[in-house]
Design an enzyme around this catalytic site. Structure first.
Site, PDB file in Angstrom:
ATOM      1  N   CYS A 107      -4.660   4.708 -11.652  1.00 13.13           N
ATOM      2  CA  CYS A 107      -3.197   4.606 -11.588  1.00 13.13           C
ATOM      3  C   CYS A 107      -2.588   4.182 -12.927  1.00 13.13           C
ATOM      4  O   CYS A 107      -1.373   4.284 -13.110  1.00 13.13           O
ATOM      5  CB  CYS A 107      -2.771   3.637 -10.498  1.00 13.13           C
ATOM      6  SG  CYS A 107      -3.568   3.927  -8.923  1.00 13.13           S
ATOM      7  N   HIS A 116       3.992   1.526 -11.880  1.00 17.57           N
ATOM      8  CA  HIS A 116       3.200   2.342 -10.958  1.00 17.57           C
ATOM      9  C   HIS A 116       3.607   1.997  -9.528  1.00 17.57           C
ATOM     10  O   HIS A 116       3.771   0.825  -9.181  1.00 17.57           O
ATOM     11  CB  HIS A 116       1.712   2.089 -11.164  1.00 17.57           C
ATOM     12  CG  HIS A 116       0.887   2.605 -10.030  1.00 17.57           C
ATOM     13  ND1 HIS A 116       0.929   3.929  -9.642  1.00 17.57           N
ATOM     14  CD2 HIS A 116       0.042   1.978  -9.172  1.00 17.57           C
ATOM     15  CE1 HIS A 116       0.136   4.088  -8.596  1.00 17.57           C
ATOM     16  NE2 HIS A 116      -0.416   2.922  -8.284  1.00 17.57           N
ATOM     17  N   ASN A 142       1.810   6.564  -2.971  1.00 16.72           N
ATOM     18  CA  ASN A 142       1.133   6.223  -4.226  1.00 16.72           C
ATOM     19  C   ASN A 142       0.465   7.490  -4.761  1.00 16.72           C
ATOM     20  O   ASN A 142      -0.489   7.990  -4.162  1.00 16.72           O
ATOM     21  CB  ASN A 142       0.093   5.128  -3.933  1.00 16.72           C
ATOM     22  CG  ASN A 142      -0.717   4.721  -5.153  1.00 16.72           C
ATOM     23  OD1 ASN A 142      -0.734   5.438  -6.159  1.00 16.72           O
ATOM     24  ND2 ASN A 142      -1.389   3.586  -5.056  1.00 16.72           N
TER      25      ASN A 142
HETATM   26  N1  ACO Z   1      -1.676   1.467  10.728  1.00 10.50           N
HETATM   27  C1  ACO Z   1      -1.783   0.468  11.619  1.00 10.50           C
HETATM   28  N2  ACO Z   1      -2.565  -0.598  11.425  1.00 10.50           N
HETATM   29  C2  ACO Z   1      -3.251  -0.658  10.276  1.00 10.50           C
HETATM   30  C3  ACO Z   1      -3.177   0.344   9.286  1.00 10.50           C
HETATM   31  C4  ACO Z   1      -2.358   1.445   9.555  1.00 10.50           C
HETATM   32  N3  ACO Z   1      -2.209   2.457   8.686  1.00 10.50           N
HETATM   33  N4  ACO Z   1      -3.979  -0.005   8.262  1.00 10.50           N
HETATM   34  C5  ACO Z   1      -4.535  -1.178   8.570  1.00 10.50           C
HETATM   35  N5  ACO Z   1      -4.092  -1.574   9.794  1.00 10.50           N
HETATM   36  C6  ACO Z   1      -4.442  -2.784  10.526  1.00 10.50           C
HETATM   37  C7  ACO Z   1      -5.762  -3.338  10.107  1.00 10.50           C
HETATM   38  O1  ACO Z   1      -6.826  -2.690  10.788  1.00 10.50           O
HETATM   39  C8  ACO Z   1      -5.622  -4.781  10.538  1.00 10.50           C
HETATM   40  O2  ACO Z   1      -5.835  -4.875  11.922  1.00 10.50           O
HETATM   41  P1  ACO Z   1      -6.721  -6.087  12.529  1.00 10.50           P
HETATM   42  O3  ACO Z   1      -5.952  -7.328  12.163  1.00 10.50           O
HETATM   43  O4  ACO Z   1      -6.737  -5.772  13.988  1.00 10.50           O
HETATM   44  O5  ACO Z   1      -8.036  -5.987  11.849  1.00 10.50           O
HETATM   45  C9  ACO Z   1      -4.146  -5.067  10.287  1.00 10.50           C
HETATM   46  O6  ACO Z   1      -3.492  -3.794  10.208  1.00 10.50           O
HETATM   47  C10 ACO Z   1      -3.885  -5.832   8.999  1.00 10.50           C
HETATM   48  O7  ACO Z   1      -4.633  -5.208   7.963  1.00 10.50           O
HETATM   49  P2  ACO Z   1      -4.527  -5.705   6.469  1.00 10.50           P
HETATM   50  O8  ACO Z   1      -5.446  -4.864   5.632  1.00 10.50           O
HETATM   51  O9  ACO Z   1      -4.679  -7.183   6.404  1.00 10.50           O
HETATM   52  O10 ACO Z   1      -3.014  -5.338   6.157  1.00 10.50           O
HETATM   53  P3  ACO Z   1      -2.171  -5.690   4.891  1.00 10.50           P
HETATM   54  O11 ACO Z   1      -0.956  -6.384   5.262  1.00 10.50           O
HETATM   55  O12 ACO Z   1      -3.022  -6.265   3.785  1.00 10.50           O
HETATM   56  O13 ACO Z   1      -1.720  -4.236   4.381  1.00 10.50           O
HETATM   57  C11 ACO Z   1      -2.292  -2.616   2.747  1.00 10.50           C
HETATM   58  C12 ACO Z   1      -2.708  -3.291   4.020  1.00 10.50           C
HETATM   59  C13 ACO Z   1      -0.987  -1.893   2.950  1.00 10.50           C
HETATM   60  C14 ACO Z   1      -3.357  -1.614   2.322  1.00 10.50           C
HETATM   61  C15 ACO Z   1      -2.104  -3.681   1.635  1.00 10.50           C
HETATM   62  O14 ACO Z   1      -3.221  -4.549   1.591  1.00 10.50           O
HETATM   63  C16 ACO Z   1      -1.905  -3.069   0.286  1.00 10.50           C
HETATM   64  O15 ACO Z   1      -0.921  -2.403   0.025  1.00 10.50           O
HETATM   65  N6  ACO Z   1      -2.811  -3.313  -0.646  1.00 10.50           N
HETATM   66  C17 ACO Z   1      -2.725  -2.748  -1.959  1.00 10.50           C
HETATM   67  C18 ACO Z   1      -3.291  -1.384  -1.889  1.00 10.50           C
HETATM   68  C19 ACO Z   1      -2.918  -0.523  -3.051  1.00 10.50           C
HETATM   69  O16 ACO Z   1      -1.903  -0.664  -3.680  1.00 10.50           O
HETATM   70  N7  ACO Z   1      -3.797   0.418  -3.311  1.00 10.50           N
HETATM   71  C20 ACO Z   1      -3.542   1.399  -4.275  1.00 10.50           C
HETATM   72  C21 ACO Z   1      -4.606   1.581  -5.237  1.00 10.50           C
HETATM   73  S1  ACO Z   1      -4.540   0.543  -6.594  1.00 10.50           S
HETATM   74  C22 ACO Z   1      -3.017   0.465  -7.039  1.00 10.50           C
HETATM   75  O17 ACO Z   1      -2.283   1.378  -6.908  1.00 10.50           O
HETATM   76  C23 ACO Z   1      -2.579  -0.816  -7.629  1.00 10.50           C
END
Ligand code: ACO
Length: 334
Positions: A120, A261, A291
């Site tokens: 990214c 980004h 993203n």
């Molecule tokens: N729909 C419904 N539920 C979901 C989904 C979904 N798409 N995805 C995860 N869940 C559930 C999980 O299974 C979990 O359930 P559980 O508690 O029963 O186990 C619950 O939601 C919470 O999951 P978390 O992973 O703790 O959710 P969080 O609030 O951290 O959000 C997310 C997840 C959106 C991926 C967040 O962590 C995030 O944005 N992280 C950064 C990711 C990113 O930016 N990646 C890009 C690559 S690098 C970059 O660009 C910088």
């Protein structure tokens, strides 16, 4: 880049372009095939829809269309490019480079061409390289493309990752300028490969982190520790912006625009609020594209340039953060 300094003057962003696939996939459509909802995706990420490529449209077509538009937007006559840099983590093939094919398609051959892989952060790495090459060498016009087809490397059954990403391309032509005030005032490129396990794409068992206790995912798809990436991205985005401002003796209020980004709306809003910048000076379009990795920053740049929201004399800060882990900044007076 002049010895002992971190700035390059007498260069400008001469033209910008973008290209995204026609097909729009909204959250409701994803919720038909995986256990998710529009509400969950919107609240946790800010994403409402993304573009997904298919059929005859691939990375080369998207990248070429974006660069062609950037060349057409350069003014009277499109410049003859000396070099094409393509930032992508989803190249068409490992050989030839996607950059070489794009250069040929836009009529830039025999310009130099190379792909760079910084996830990214790739486009910001690319414009930093272009600034150095124009400042120090015989290069006059460098095309920088950020293009991705992340839809090819996500596991469409993994709701934790597949809802986040989209396909697209953006491009900029960086050219020498007679006006020394037009400059890249500061740039940085950084990595911490020790943290690679937060975001990786394993080809086989050999690529799995030794610490992993059993793998139930699919090979050749993105594996991500979302919570750890989130924490890393929030702190690194804010620190990288602070460092760029500090090195130039600037305050957030001096910036006409921050182009970060597009990783997650909550990450972006946290940085924007901490800087105390209003919505219209910290650009966010993740709701429409998700993203798009290396493509996100140049798509934002093109939308802003096209709308006349950034222009000559403006201070604009680009920031990328991504897999590797990598991060980068580039502060320009346009
Ligand atoms: N729909 C419904 N539920 C979901 C989904 C979904 N798409 N995805 C995860 N869940 C559930 C999980 O299974 C979990 O359930 P559980 O508690 O029963 O186990 C619950 O939601 C919470 O999951 P978390 O992973 O703790 O959710 P969080 O609030 O951290 O959000 C997310 C997840 C959106 C991926 C967040 O962590 C995030 O944005 N992280 C950064 C990711 C990113 O930016 N990646 C890009 C690559 S690098 C970059 O660009 C910088």
């Amino acid at each position: 880049m002049s010895p002992g300094s971190n700035s390059a003057s007498g260069l400008r962003i001469a033209g910008t372009g973008f290209s995204v696939p026609q097909r729009v996939v909204d959250n409701a459509e994803l919720a038909q095939s995986i256990d998710t909802s529009d509400e969950w995706i919107t609240q946790r990420t800010g994403i409402r829809q993304r573009r997904i490529a298919g059929g005859d449209v691939g990375v080369r077509e998207l990248g070429s269309a974006a660069l062609r538009m950037a060349l057409d937007n350069c003014g009277d006559a499109p410049p003859a490019l000396d070099l094409v840099i393509c930032a992508t983590l989803t190249p068409e093939m490992c050989c030839p480079s996607t950059a070489a094919r794009i250069a040929a398609e836009v009529g830039a051959a025999p310009a130099g061409a190379m792909d760079i892989s910084a996830a990214c952060s790739g486009f910001v790495y690319g414009i930093n390289l272009a600034a150095c090459l124009i400042d120090s060498g015989p290069y006059r016009h460098v095309g920088v493309v950020g293009v991705e087809m992340l839809s090819q490397i996500v596991d469409w059954n993994d709701r934790r990752t597949c809802v986040l990403f989209g396909d697209g391309a953006g491009a900029a032509v960086i050219s020498r300028s007679d006006d020394p005030e037009q400059a890249c005032l500061h740039q940085s490129m950084a990595s911490d490969g020790g943290k690679w396990e937060m975001l990786y794409c394993p080809r086989s068992e050999d690529d799995l982190p030794p610490s992993l206790n059993g793998f139930t995912g699919q090979y050749n798809t993105l594996q991500m520790n979302g919570r750890e990436v989130y924490k890393f991205a929030v702190t690194t985005l804010e620190r990288t912006i602070d460092e760029a401002l500090e090195s130039c003796g600037l305050k957030p209020a001096d910036l006409a625009m921050v182009i970060p980004h597009q990783s997650n709306l909550r990450i972006l809003e946290s940085a924007r609020d901490r800087l105390g910048l209003p919505d219209d000076r910290f650009y966010i379009n993740i709701d429409r594209y998700g993203n798009t990795s290396a493509a996100s920053v140049p798509i934002c740049l093109h939308e802003l340039a096209d709308a006349g929201r950034v222009g000559k004399g403006d201070l604009v800060l680009f920031v990328g953060i991504g897999g590797g882990l990598t991060w980068a900044s580039s502060l320009w007076r346009l």
